[in-house]
Design a protein around this motif. Structure first.
Motif, PDB file in Angstrom:
ATOM      1  N   CYS A 159       0.765  -1.130  -0.058  1.00  0.00           N
ATOM      2  CA  CYS A 159       0.072   0.081  -0.204  1.00  0.00           C
ATOM      3  C   CYS A 159       0.913   1.308  -0.013  1.00  0.00           C
ATOM      4  N   PRO A 160       0.763   2.293  -0.823  1.00  0.00           N
ATOM      5  CA  PRO A 160       1.513   3.251  -1.049  1.00  0.00           C
ATOM      6  C   PRO A 160       1.348   4.132   0.084  1.00  0.00           C
ATOM      7  N   VAL A 161       0.293   3.990   1.155  1.00  0.00           N
ATOM      8  CA  VAL A 161      -0.109   5.075   2.020  1.00  0.00           C
ATOM      9  C   VAL A 161       0.357   4.354   3.496  1.00  0.00           C
ATOM     10  N   CYS A 162       0.054   2.948   3.763  1.00  0.00           N
ATOM     11  CA  CYS A 162       0.351   2.527   5.152  1.00  0.00           C
ATOM     12  C   CYS A 162       1.341   1.335   5.039  1.00  0.00           C
ATOM     13  N   ARG A 163       1.720   1.259   3.944  1.00  0.00           N
ATOM     14  CA  ARG A 163       2.931   0.113   3.619  1.00  0.00           C
ATOM     15  C   ARG A 163       2.511  -1.191   3.919  1.00  0.00           C
ATOM     16  N   GLN A 164       1.393  -1.715   4.188  1.00  0.00           N
ATOM     17  CA  GLN A 164       0.861  -3.118   4.188  1.00  0.00           C
ATOM     18  C   GLN A 164       0.404  -3.460   3.027  1.00  0.00           C
ATOM     19  N   GLU A 165       0.734  -4.971   2.876  1.00  0.00           N
ATOM     20  CA  GLU A 165       0.548  -5.699   1.434  1.00  0.00           C
ATOM     21  C   GLU A 165      -0.788  -5.677   0.979  1.00  0.00           C
ATOM     22  N   LEU A 166      -0.965  -5.244  -0.154  1.00  0.00           N
ATOM     23  CA  LEU A 166      -2.350  -5.112  -0.627  1.00  0.00           C
ATOM     24  C   LEU A 166      -2.762  -6.638  -0.922  1.00  0.00           C
ATOM     25  N   ARG A 167      -4.005  -6.798  -0.851  1.00  0.00           N
ATOM     26  CA  ARG A 167      -4.907  -7.992  -0.897  1.00  0.00           C
ATOM     27  C   ARG A 167      -5.363  -8.048  -2.307  1.00  0.00           C
ATOM     28  N   HIS A 168      -5.489  -9.149  -2.940  1.00  0.00           N
ATOM     29  CA  HIS A 168      -6.308  -9.440  -4.210  1.00  0.00           C
ATOM     30  C   HIS A 168      -7.796  -9.093  -3.915  1.00  0.00           C
ATOM     31  N   ALA A 169      -8.591  -8.510  -4.563  1.00  0.00           N
ATOM     32  CA  ALA A 169      -9.828  -8.186  -4.205  1.00  0.00           C
ATOM     33  C   ALA A 169     -10.660  -7.847  -5.623  1.00  0.00           C
ATOM     34  N   SER A 170     -11.843  -7.776  -5.365  1.00  0.00           N
ATOM     35  CA  SER A 170     -12.807  -7.599  -6.521  1.00  0.00           C
ATOM     36  C   SER A 170     -13.814  -6.801  -6.235  1.00  0.00           C
ATOM     37  N   TYR A 171     -14.379  -5.604  -7.137  1.00  0.00           N
ATOM     38  CA  TYR A 171     -15.636  -4.943  -6.664  1.00  0.00           C
ATOM     39  C   TYR A 171     -16.283  -5.030  -8.098  1.00  0.00           C
ATOM     40  N   LEU A 172     -17.597  -5.481  -8.076  1.00  0.00           N
ATOM     41  CA  LEU A 172     -18.434  -5.471  -9.268  1.00  0.00           C
ATOM     42  C   LEU A 172     -17.706  -6.213 -10.485  1.00  0.00           C
ATOM     43  N   GLY A 173     -17.097  -7.164 -10.237  1.00  0.00           N
ATOM     44  CA  GLY A 173     -16.469  -7.955 -11.233  1.00  0.00           C
ATOM     45  C   GLY A 173     -15.243  -7.438 -11.565  1.00  0.00           C
ATOM     46  N   LYS A 174     -14.726  -6.244 -11.185  1.00  0.00           N
ATOM     47  CA  LYS A 174     -13.434  -5.836 -11.524  1.00  0.00           C
ATOM     48  C   LYS A 174     -12.202  -6.173 -10.546  1.00  0.00           C
ATOM     49  N   ARG A 175     -11.272  -6.524 -10.882  1.00  0.00           N
ATOM     50  CA  ARG A 175     -10.103  -6.847  -9.895  1.00  0.00           C
ATOM     51  C   ARG A 175      -9.374  -5.731  -9.626  1.00  0.00           C
ATOM     52  N   LEU A 176      -8.665  -5.690  -8.343  1.00  0.00           N
ATOM     53  CA  LEU A 176      -8.311  -4.685  -7.735  1.00  0.00           C
ATOM     54  C   LEU A 176      -7.145  -5.150  -6.666  1.00  0.00           C
ATOM     55  N   GLY A 177      -6.116  -4.403  -6.217  1.00  0.00           N
ATOM     56  CA  GLY A 177      -5.589  -4.575  -5.171  1.00  0.00           C
ATOM     57  C   GLY A 177      -6.236  -3.670  -4.022  1.00  0.00           C
ATOM     58  N   TYR A 178      -6.414  -4.160  -2.883  1.00  0.00           N
ATOM     59  CA  TYR A 178      -7.119  -3.500  -1.568  1.00  0.00           C
ATOM     60  C   TYR A 178      -6.194  -3.574  -0.375  1.00  0.00           C
ATOM     61  N   CYS A 179      -6.252  -2.493   0.186  1.00  0.00           N
ATOM     62  CA  CYS A 179      -5.640  -2.313   1.513  1.00  0.00           C
ATOM     63  C   CYS A 179      -6.535  -2.529   2.708  1.00  0.00           C
ATOM     64  N   THR A 180      -6.354  -3.722   3.460  1.00  0.00           N
ATOM     65  CA  THR A 180      -7.286  -3.849   4.574  1.00  0.00           C
ATOM     66  C   THR A 180      -7.224  -2.812   5.645  1.00  0.00           C
ATOM     67  N   LYS A 181      -6.026  -2.077   5.804  1.00  0.00           N
ATOM     68  CA  LYS A 181      -5.884  -1.320   6.864  1.00  0.00           C
ATOM     69  C   LYS A 181      -6.562   0.180   6.607  1.00  0.00           C
ATOM     70  N   CYS A 182      -6.113   0.725   5.596  1.00  0.00           N
ATOM     71  CA  CYS A 182      -6.626   1.965   5.208  1.00  0.00           C
ATOM     72  C   CYS A 182      -7.755   2.117   4.195  1.00  0.00           C
ATOM     73  N   LEU A 183      -8.127   0.957   3.534  1.00  0.00           N
ATOM     74  CA  LEU A 183      -9.257   0.624   2.892  1.00  0.00           C
ATOM     75  C   LEU A 183      -9.100   1.602   1.317  1.00  0.00           C
ATOM     76  N   GLY A 184      -7.855   1.488   0.918  1.00  0.00           N
ATOM     77  CA  GLY A 184      -7.554   2.177  -0.321  1.00  0.00           C
ATOM     78  C   GLY A 184      -7.329   1.010  -1.471  1.00  0.00           C
ATOM     79  N   MET A 185      -7.528   1.481  -2.811  1.00  0.00           N
ATOM     80  CA  MET A 185      -7.945   0.613  -3.807  1.00  0.00           C
ATOM     81  C   MET A 185      -6.794   0.951  -4.804  1.00  0.00           C
ATOM     82  N   LEU A 186      -6.071  -0.232  -5.517  1.00  0.00           N
ATOM     83  CA  LEU A 186      -5.216   0.168  -6.427  1.00  0.00           C
ATOM     84  C   LEU A 186      -5.966  -0.622  -7.760  1.00  0.00           C
ATOM     85  N   LEU A 187      -6.322   0.360  -8.688  1.00  0.00           N
ATOM     86  CA  LEU A 187      -7.068  -0.138  -9.921  1.00  0.00           C
ATOM     87  C   LEU A 187      -6.289   0.196 -11.141  1.00  0.00           C
TER      88      LEU A 187
END
Length: 168
Positions: free
Chosen positions: A48-76
């Motif tokens: 994560c570029p904000v809190c430095r925690q490893e991003l998790r694979h995630a999806s939202y409405l069928g679109k894949r993204l990286g997701y930070c479970t700490k700050c709830l940011g999304m990499l798309l």
């Protein structure tokens, strides 16, 4: 994570919002969180570029993204971002919220791309919502802080006035 039916290892299914078992062909769909994001246990290998925690694979409405479970940011990727904005806006079922004034201090932020580790461009988003967006033009990625996608998709629609193009 292992399959509940046979104990085999589950893998991310590239075509679905699911984990798949190659042995018994079971599909496991993680429950969406309160934002509607399906978060998988597997890490992306990107931080994560904000809190430095490893991003998790995630999806939202069928679109894949990286997701930070700490700050709830999304990499798309840029294509997924554009598609998600269209999908969410089409499903909007409430009155649009007025955009918030842009906080100029947000333009001072410096974050690095989780993929290439170069400085991301930080600039006002050209669409409605009055957010500051961080993107990496080389990797074609956008970083969205918590609630930024909601702010874009709940902003009033901008309508082109065709009469504005013609002089009286």
């Amino acid at each position: 994570m292992n399959c509940r039916n046979c104990g085999g290892a589950l893998r991310l299914d590239s075509g679905r919002e699911a984990l798949a078992c190659d042995f018994c062909h079971t599909l496991v769909y993680p429950e969406p969180n309160e934002e509607g994001v399906r978060v998988f246990e597997a890490g992306t290998g990107e931080m994560c570029p904000v809190c430095r925690q490893e991003l998790r694979h995630a999806s939202y409405l069928g679109k894949r993204l990286g997701y930070c479970t700490k700050c709830l940011g999304m990499l798309l990727d840029l294509d997924s971002f554009g598609a998600l904005v269209q999908i969410v806006r089409a499903r909007r079922d409430r009155i649009p919220e007025p955009p918030r004034p842009l906080d100029p201090m947000e333009l001072e932020r410096v974050i690095d791309c989780p993929r290439c580790h170069q400085r991301m461009d930080t600039h006002p988003y050209a669409g409605p919502g009055n957010i500051v967006i961080d993107n990496c033009p080389d990797c074609r990625l956008n970083w969205l802080d918590h609630n930024e996608l909601r702010r874009v998709t709940t902003a009033p629609d901008t309508q082109l006035n065709p009469d504005a193009w013609f002089a009286p």
